[in-house]
Scaffold this motif. Structure first.
Motif, PDB file in Angstrom:
ATOM      1  N   SER A 146       0.804  -1.219   0.000  1.00  0.00           N
ATOM      2  CA  SER A 146       0.000   0.000   0.000  1.00  0.00           C
ATOM      3  C   SER A 146       0.832   1.261   0.000  1.00  0.00           C
ATOM      4  O   SER A 146       0.307   2.345  -0.081  1.00  0.00           O
ATOM      5  N   ARG A 159      -6.119  -4.582  -4.491  1.00  0.00           N
ATOM      6  CA  ARG A 159      -6.636  -3.443  -3.765  1.00  0.00           C
ATOM      7  C   ARG A 159      -5.555  -2.708  -2.986  1.00  0.00           C
ATOM      8  O   ARG A 159      -5.750  -1.621  -2.517  1.00  0.00           O
ATOM      9  N   GLU A 160      -4.392  -3.353  -2.858  1.00  0.00           N
ATOM     10  CA  GLU A 160      -3.385  -2.657  -2.075  1.00  0.00           C
ATOM     11  C   GLU A 160      -2.734  -1.535  -2.860  1.00  0.00           C
ATOM     12  O   GLU A 160      -2.338  -0.535  -2.306  1.00  0.00           O
ATOM     13  N   PHE A 161      -2.604  -1.714  -4.165  1.00  0.00           N
ATOM     14  CA  PHE A 161      -2.034  -0.636  -4.967  1.00  0.00           C
ATOM     15  C   PHE A 161      -3.039   0.482  -5.091  1.00  0.00           C
ATOM     16  O   PHE A 161      -4.221   0.257  -5.244  1.00  0.00           O
ATOM     17  N   ARG A 162      -2.543   1.675  -5.032  1.00  0.00           N
ATOM     18  CA  ARG A 162      -3.451   2.775  -5.290  1.00  0.00           C
ATOM     19  C   ARG A 162      -3.088   3.334  -6.637  1.00  0.00           C
ATOM     20  O   ARG A 162      -1.979   3.132  -7.121  1.00  0.00           O
TER      21      ARG A 162
END
Lengths: 364, 621, 429
Positions: C111, C138-141
């Motif tokens: 993240s 979902r951890e990558f923004r």
């Protein structure tokens, strides 16, 4: 009747209409909206604002010429069997919506906030919160919702505002999407979410007079439509149509995108608080209305013992579908077909029956 | 054989261990209640009492007869004959009460409910039984003879400790006993009225018909005067127990505002409130609560302002409390409020008369209790609890800033630890990268998980707070040093906790001290603990659920029928005094949720001098 | 009733606590990955490099060891540096992530990834398959920066040794915060890349980085666009410099057609793109002195005076674009001493500057039309010309741009002159 809701005013009515109509902006209806209307999807809330207002006036006319609230109006204007069918339909629709929302919000919580939790446990959390909120009673529920609304508005405007450096305004062109006729069609197709305008009419016993109901629905619906339009427009400007069509949670992605400098970023955790609260309130409200109608239908002295069983059943049913994508497609289809009957058809029938009665009475 | 026996016994005594002969230790068993006598014993009891009363009467009659014989034996004893006549009249009067039916009835009664008898002896006997005399050394009975013709025997009864001895000596005993050399014919007229109006210079005198009135008055600190032959007692006001002088308020200090706080005496407190609202509308109703403690309560309200339904409800609740003893107004508050199970206070407790006066003028009522320096003000809403007494002494902006700061402090203390737990465990992406790495580095050396750290530090902080309250004054400073050094420096240096946790708990604790009301601070602390648990289990969704639960509960809470979150939910006309404090001259309406009788408290132009011509001449320019 | 409720509550609480806190990870159970690098490996696989942060005050100094991981990968700890690098070779980044878990003692957490570094070879073959992993996870923004590097990403990451920052994340973030204002490189994050890729109008681009050999050799990246230009254009890795500063640098723009990289724009062309996108706030520029062109030059600090007005016309078959650019310039250096601050010389200088910029912009447009890419986003201005969205979907706006005629008009105004407003001649004794 011990479940007489109590005294509510304009503000509470506004809250009761705003929250259910607004909850869908956090879910996946946005991409489906984009399918149909492309760059003009932000117009759709305004498109279905107009027929909803017409439905509102029809219902107010019905209330003026009958005594009491929605249930009493049905009983006076339609035969008993048909009344029962109508009320059963509404109960079914509210429970269906609540079940679908439980599933979607639980999955979304899983996706965004707590990725490694067991899915059933999140549903248990939602069930617990919903049961608690319904036990509080409609007055406290409406007031809590009313307190939450400014924070929702503030949160959304903050997110939309902080994204300002990242907008491509030209993604909103061509302005009329796929053609204004298609936009109108799209607006009508997603208008089922406005079923919530029935809620103050159902609970008319606790509002002071019809003017309060009118004000509540108009303000609530107007506020919800404007905020939805703002959010959808911001989403299109930030993502554009094709990228927007791919995401499961447009609002969450928007909140994740905020990046002003090294320090003002990573704000999506706060948006989680926002939409989980909205989800719990919506589900609680819809189940409450369903239970209220159930109590009126069977002439029960109170519906409190029914709360836990009904919520548990709905939660179990909501866990039935296999995956989220089928739920999303079903939800979109249901909005179009099932909800519209309750939103437009039945009020139209009631309106015709009431005007027929008035005409008959005037004729004698 | 004897010798053998003796030796045996001696040896036995020497060798065998004899445990010391101690009486058995005291063990508290069930008490034998005096009322547990069975019916036949009860009848025997009453019969014995009846017998004793008749015997006493008989003795009196025989004494009188002997006196009669003696007096008639000597000539020229008109005065004594007059006195004798009176005595006979008294005896006749007493005979009326001695008929068996009435006697049986009165004996079966609680001695307190008996009427005051015309015989002094019966009265005093009854009083002694009630007060457990002579074991109870607090009841003093003084016999006096009032010098009139004929002389009147009287007995004065009072409870030592509750009376002002100077008043008794100066305004009861002195005028009666030193009536002057002129002998007065007392028994010609109504002796009581004569005494009261002419010879007893006390500021409050009343008559008592039953022994209950007498004992109630004695318990309050009055003195009772019994006259022989009169079936009523005179109660003279002699209250004067020792009490604390009016000091600064202990808990609610203020920089600018009146510095007097309530004391433990009811009349002093009501006097303090009255000194702030010098109007005849201010009504003080006195009620008694507690069946054994007989504590006096004063219900104060402004009659022309308050909603009469509210007063009736308050009186109804106060009158229908069945309990033994009420010691503190906090106890009374819990008896009175709607939902005592909720830790959030539904009535305001304050030590300052100016706050009480301000609340009364808004349409609330106040309950003051004898023996407690805290007044209960109701109905309130959550935002009143954040108002300090001196909010109106400063300009609008300064006071608003203070209020906002307090509200922000309350929000901070509620959310900060749970947000920290939720974010470090479940949402590390919400932190800036540098902070996340700093936290990770700091936590590297600490052996405990973050939740346990927070729990330990919270516990330590609560211990510190509690110790700070209980510790005697001399050692108070030590606690500060010890606490700071141990909890702060040493724990971090020993890597038991990480410095971030210390920071967070310290800020939370400081913020919680900014909450003006102590019970609200307790309530918020409890809520904070449950939020921490929710955050540890569910992360930010747990915090959101906790906030929703708290809001829902607060919305459904009512304080004497007024919703707890009143100007916000339901939406009522707020006035300018909820969070931000508007200018003093814009507070035109009373709070809407109290539904007062008179809604307007200021004219729409409060500073009418702004519309008139100034005093001096106009400026040339 | 109350007892019943209490028992139920107790049961609930106990059962919840027994579930083990749902994957809440202690702060010291997680390792934060800061940078990801993707290279091409033989056999159709990808070499993924992870740069992982070592928190300050953490245990273990920079040991020497190289811990083997994956199939033939190598890793190492930089001596005394607060990060570790770890390279794994597997078919895709998703698989590599799983392998990462078994070569590190802590769970990797993505993240806080600040940049994804992709080598040019991978980019030329099509970048989209690589990018789906950060998109879905979902951890990558979507605010991670996308960087294309010359050569190998692993080498870039390894030799990137910031001298002023303590954490790598901060290096990328501060670099890309203010850097693009100069115009020699532009920043893109994942969101911009994907939206430009998927939406009709505009083509994606990414910052171009490289490692400088630091030997002071000049490696210009092409001829000068106009004779007025004094300096040469450069590409990453070609700036002539020496010293102790970091070897990594960012100059130029990697441009894409679809998701395949088709070329690189050099520093001048990148600045032209930036000017047209209104992103310049303090760019430096050197111009040959118009009156003494042999050895004198004038340096400027330029900025967009006003938003460039771009209009599109689709009435004929071919689109016609008109770009109107306003430039505000501040004279920074004047070697000849001629009084350019006042007219009539000022107009001369302004004309010189305008001609320079016009030439650079036109050259850039020609280059991009040749490559078939539209970094400026001219295609976007065609969008309102369509009747509705369906028609828009039928057309390829970039192809339209390739065939278009673009007229650029640059107006430069010299607003400020620094501290001196004229130069007095020196007197020699």
């Amino acid at each position: 009747m011990s479940y007489q809701p109590g005294k509510m005013g304009l503000a509470e009515g506004l809250a009761l209409v705003f929250i259910p109509t607004f909850a869908s902006v956090f879910l996946s209806l946005g991409p489906i909206n984009l399918d149909m209307a492309a760059t003009a999807a932000w117009m759709t809330p305004f498109v279905h604002f107009v027929p909803s207002v017409a439905v509102l006036y029809a219902l107010l006319y019905v209330l003026k010429n009958t005594t009491g609230d929605f249930y009493a109006a049905c009983q006076e204007l339609l035969s008993t069997t048909i009344t029962r069918l109508v009320i059963l339909y509404y109960i079914g629709v509210f429970f269906l919506d609540a079940g679908l929302l439980i599933r979607q919000f639980a999955e979304d919580t899983l996706l965004t906030a707590l990725p490694q939790v067991d899915f059933e446990l999140i549903t248990v959390l939602y069930v617990f919160m919903v049961v608690f909120l319904i036990y509080l009673g409609i007055e406290a529920l409406a007031r809590t919702t009313y307190i939450v609304i400014p924070f929702i508005g503030f949160g959304i405007i903050l997110v939309v505002g902080l994204l300002f450096p990242q907008y491509h305004w030209l993604y909103l062109a061509p302005w009329n999407g796929r053609g204004l006729d298609k936009v109108l069609l799209a607006g009508i197709k997603v208008s089922g979410v406005d079923l919530a305008i029935i809620i103050p009419v159902i609970l008319a016993g606790s509002f002071q007079n019809r003017r309060t109901i009118k004000g509540a629905v108009l303000y609530g619906l107007g506020l919800s439509a404007s905020l939805k339009a703002l959010t959808i427009a911001a989403g299109i400007a930030a993502f554009g149509v094709p990228a927007g069509q791919e995401t499961v949670l447009p609002f969450y992605q928007m909140a994740r995108l905020i990046y002003i400098n090294r320090f003002v970023q990573h704000l999506e955790a706060l948006s989680i608080i926002l939409w989980s609260i909205v989800g719990m309130l919506t589900i609680a409200l819809e189940i409450y209305v369903g239970l209220y109608l159930l109590g009126r239908l069977f002439n029960l002295p109170t519906f409190r013992p029914l709360i836990i069983p009904v919520v548990l059943i709905l939660a179990e049913l909501s866990m039935l579908p296999d995956d989220l994508v089928s739920v999303i497609t079903f939800y979109a289809w249901a909005e179009y077909s099932i909800y519209s009957a309750g939103w437009a058809l039945i009020p139209a029938v009631l309106f015709l029956a009431a005007s027929y009665r008035v005409w008959r009475r005037r004729a004698c | 054989m004897n010798i053998f026996n003796k030796n045996f016994k001696a040896l036995k005594q020497l060798l065998i261990f004899k445990p010391p002969v101690n009486p058995p230790p005291f063990v508290l068993k069930e008490a034998e209640k005096p009322g547990d006598l069975i019916a036949s014993d009860l009848r025997i009891d009453t019969a014995v009492k009846q017998q004793a009363a008749l015997l006493r009467y008989a003795r009196r009659v025989s004494n009188t007869l002997e006196k009669t014989l003696k007096i008639f034996a000597e000539p020229n004893q008109e005065k004594k004959i007059a006195a004798l006549k009176l005595e006979l009249a008294a005896l006749c009067q007493q005979e009326e009460t001695l008929s068996p039916v009435i006697e049986a009835y009165s004996l079966a009664q609680d001695p307190r409910d008996q009427a005051v008898s015309s015989s002094i002896e019966e009265n005093i006997l009854a009083l002694e039984t009630i007060y457990n005399f002579p074991d109870n050394k607090d009841l003093i009975i003084r016999s006096i003879t009032i010098p009139a013709s004929p002389p009147v025997t009287a007995k004065l009864a009072f409870v030592e400790g509750l009376v002002d001895r100077k008043i008794i000596s100066l305004s009861v005993l002195q005028p009666l006993m030193l009536m002057g050399s002129q002998e007065r014919e007392l028994y010609q007229q109504d002796v009581l009225n004569l005494l009261i109006t002419k010879y007893l210079p006390s500021n409050r005198v009343k008559l008592a018909d039953t022994l209950r009135d007498v004992t109630d008055s004695l318990n309050l600190g009055d003195a009772a005067l019994f006259l022989d032959g009169v079936a009523r007692a005179i109660i003279v006001e002699t209250k004067g127990q020792e009490h604390r002088a009016v000091n600064r308020p202990m808990i609610e200090q203020s920089v600018r505002g009146s510095q007097s706080g309530f004391t433990e005496t009811l009349k002093v407190n009501t006097g303090l409130v009255r000194s702030m609202l010098r109007t005849s509308d201010l009504t003080t109703e006195i009620l008694t609560v507690g069946q054994r403690s007989n504590t006096l309560c004063a219900l104060m309200y402004l009659k022309s302002v308050i909603n009469p339904d509210l007063v009736n409800e308050a009186k109804r609740r106060l009158a229908n409390i069945q309990t033994d003893v009420i010691v503190e107004s906090g106890m009374l508050q819990q008896f009175l409020v709607d939902s005592p199970a909720m830790p959030y206070p539904q009535a305001l407790s304050t030590e300052r008369p100016d706050r009480v006066a301000a609340a009364l003028s808004e349409g609330r009522f106040a309950v003051l209790m004898d023996g407690s320096p805290f007044a209960i003000v109701a109905p309130i809403n959550l935002f009143t609890l954040f108002h300090a007494g001196e909010d109106f002494s400063y300009s609008g902006m300064g006071a608003s800033l203070g209020r906002l700061l307090r509200l922000f402090g309350a929000a901070l203390t509620l959310i900060l630890p749970s947000a920290y737990i939720a974010i470090t465990y479940y949402h590390p992406e919400a932190l800036p990268t540098d902070l996340a790495l700093a936290i990770a580095g700091a936590r590297e050396r600490v052996p405990f998980p973050a939740v346990l750290e927070i729990a330990m530090m919270e516990f330590a902080f609560e211990l510190l707070r509690e110790a700070g309250v209980r510790i005697p004054g001399m050692l108070g400073g030590t606690i500060g040093i010890v606490g700071a050094i141990i909890l702060g420096q040493a724990a971090v240096a020993a890597s038991i906790v990480s410095p971030i946790t210390v920071m967070i708990i310290a800020v939370t604790g400081l913020a919680s001290f900014s909450i003006p009301d102590f019970s609200l601070a307790i309530a918020i602390r409890l809520t904070r603990f449950s939020f921490e648990v929710l955050a540890a289990i569910f992360g930010l969704v747990g915090v959101a659920s906790g906030l929703l639960i708290m809001t829902g509960l607060l919305c459904s809470l009512k304080s004497f029928g007024v919703p707890y979150l009143a100007p916000i939910a339901p939406k009522t006309k707020a006035g300018f005094d909820v969070v931000m404090r508007g200018q003093v001259f814009t507070q035109e309406l009373r709070p809407d949720e109290l539904s007062p009788l008179d809604k307007r408290r200021q004219a729409s132009v409060s500073r009418s001098w702004t519309e008139k011509e100034p005093a001096g001449e106009e400026d040339e320019s | 009733m109350l007892k019943c409720l209490a028992q139920f509550a107790l049961l609930l609480v106990v059962s919840l606590l027994l579930t083990g806190c749902f994957g809440g990870k202690e702060a010291d159970d997680v390792a934060y990955v800061l940078v990801m690098g993707i290279d091409k490996a033989p056999g159709g696989e990808q070499k993924v490099t992870y740069q992982i942060a070592k928190p300050k005050g953490g245990g273990g100094e920079g040991g020497s060891s190289t811990d083997p991981s994956g199939m033939g990968g190598k890793g190492g700890t930089e001596q005394g540096k607060p990060w570790i690098t770890n390279t794994i070779i597997l078919p895709s980044p998703g698989d590599a992530r799983m392998m990462l878990q078994s070569s590190m003692s802590r769970t990797p957490n993505f993240s806080h990834v600040s940049a994804v570094v992709i080598s040019e070879d991978v980019a030329r073959e099509g970048i989209l398959p690589t990018l789906t992993f950060p998109l879905r996870n979902r951890e990558f923004r979507e605010s991670v920066f996308i960087i294309i590097v010359q050569g190998s990403a692993e080498e870039f990451i390894r030799q990137n040794n910031p001298s002023l920052e303590s954490t790598i994340g901060k290096f990328y973030e501060t670099f890309f915060q203010r850097g693009p204002e100069v115009g020699y490189f532009l920043r893109t994050n994942l969101h911009d890349f994907i939206t430009t890729l998927k939406n009709p109008g505009g083509s994606p681009y990414a910052a171009y980085g490289g490692i400088n050999p630091k030997d002071g050799q000049k490696q210009p990246a092409g001829p000068r666009a106009t004779p007025e230009q004094k300096g040469d254009p450069y590409l990453a890795g070609g700036i002539p410099r020496t010293g102790t500063e970091n070897a990594a640098e960012f100059v130029g723009l990697a441009v894409f057609r679809g998701d395949k990289m088709v070329g690189v724009l050099n520093s001048d062309e990148t600045r032209a793109v930036a000017i047209l996108q209104n992103k310049i706030t303090s760019a430096g520029l050197g111009v040959v002195d118009p009156l003494k062109p042999e050895k004198d030059r004038i340096s400027f600090l330029i900025r967009n005076g006003d938003t460039p007005k771009i209009t599109a016309d689709l009435s004929g078959g071919k689109p016609v674009f008109n770009a109107d650019v306003q430039i505000d310039a501040e004279i920074q250096g004047l070697t000849s001493g001629i009084n350019y601050e006042a007219s009539p010389n000022k107009e001369l200088l302004e004309a010189q500057l305008s001609k320079l910029l016009q030439g650079q912009i036109t050259a850039m447009i020609r280059h991009t039309q040749q490559l078939g890419t539209d970094p400026v986003g001219f295609g976007l201005y065609l969008r309102p010309k369509f009747a509705n969205y369906d028609e828009l979907e039928k057309v390829n706006l970039t192809t339209l741009y390739q065939a278009a005629e673009v007229y650029v008009n640059v107006t430069a105004k010299i607003r400020r002159t620094g501290l001196l407003w004229r130069t007095m001649p020196e007197r020699f004794e």
